[in-house]
Design an enzyme around this catalytic site. Structure first.
Site: not given
Ligand code: K1U
Ligand code: ZN
Length: 173
Positions: A46, A51, A94-95, A136-137, A140
């Protein structure tokens, strides 16, 4: 399509509340293409636009985990419609917080709604990794990170580690 640099903790952009997408333009289509390329390159399942430093409510996801049969989804203005009472624990990454994984408890199942790149409103049920990933997204998009669900001790530890790494990089740059 371009692979864009990822915004990494403790960058304050990660705490911004992203703005809704007003209309589907060539810029939004190009942003979605770049996000998919960046997500697959990372690799991740994702990615939220913030990000890569763009404060718009755009998310890309692909939980198929198959190189051969990619199933990319682009979600504009996604929202959770309903969540199950039942909770599940999933090990999240998480990226924007590379190589850090911790267990997080979230609703097991969610129903979510979004606009696709054709302008259609889609509603979908999710469980498993898809349910974890969409929650999660959307976090963000609201400036929330998965480390916010951890104890203060664990959160402080990881933030300190990434602050030190950023300082070291500043000195060598
Ligand atoms: O938003 C992000 O930072 C992406 C993140 C999404 C996510 C993964 C797992 C649980 C919750 C949210 C990632 O993709 S981290 C990388 C990852 O999980 C992964 C990478 C390659 C193959 C499979 C998973
Ligand atoms: Zn993340």
């Amino acid at each position: 399509m371009t692979i864009r640099p990822l915004v990494i903790l403790p960058d304050s952009q990660l705490r911004l509340i992203s703005k809704p997408v007003a209309s589907i333009t060539d810029e939004i289509r190009a942003l979605a293409d770049d996000m998919l390329e960046t997500m697959y390159d990372a690799p991740g399942v994702g990615l939220a636009a913030i990000q890569i430093g763009v404060p718009l409510r755009v998310v890309t996801m692909d939980v198929s985990r198959s190189e051969d049969e990619r199933q990319p989804i682009v979600l504009l203005n996604p929202e959770i419609v309903s969540s199950s009472e039942e909770k599940s624990v999933y090990e999240e990454g998480c990226l924007s917080i590379p190589e850090y994984y911790e267990e997080v408890e979230r609703p097991t199942r969610v129903r979510f709604r979004y606009m696709n790149l054709k302008g259609e409103i889609v509603e979908q049920d999710a469980d498993g990794l898809l349910a974890t990933c969409i929650q999660h997204e959307i976090d963000h998009l609201n400036g929330v990170l998965f480390i916010d669900y951890l104890s203060k001790l664990k959160r402080d530890r990881v933030v300190t580690k990434f602050k030190k790494a950023a300082k070291r990089e500043e000195k060598t740059a």
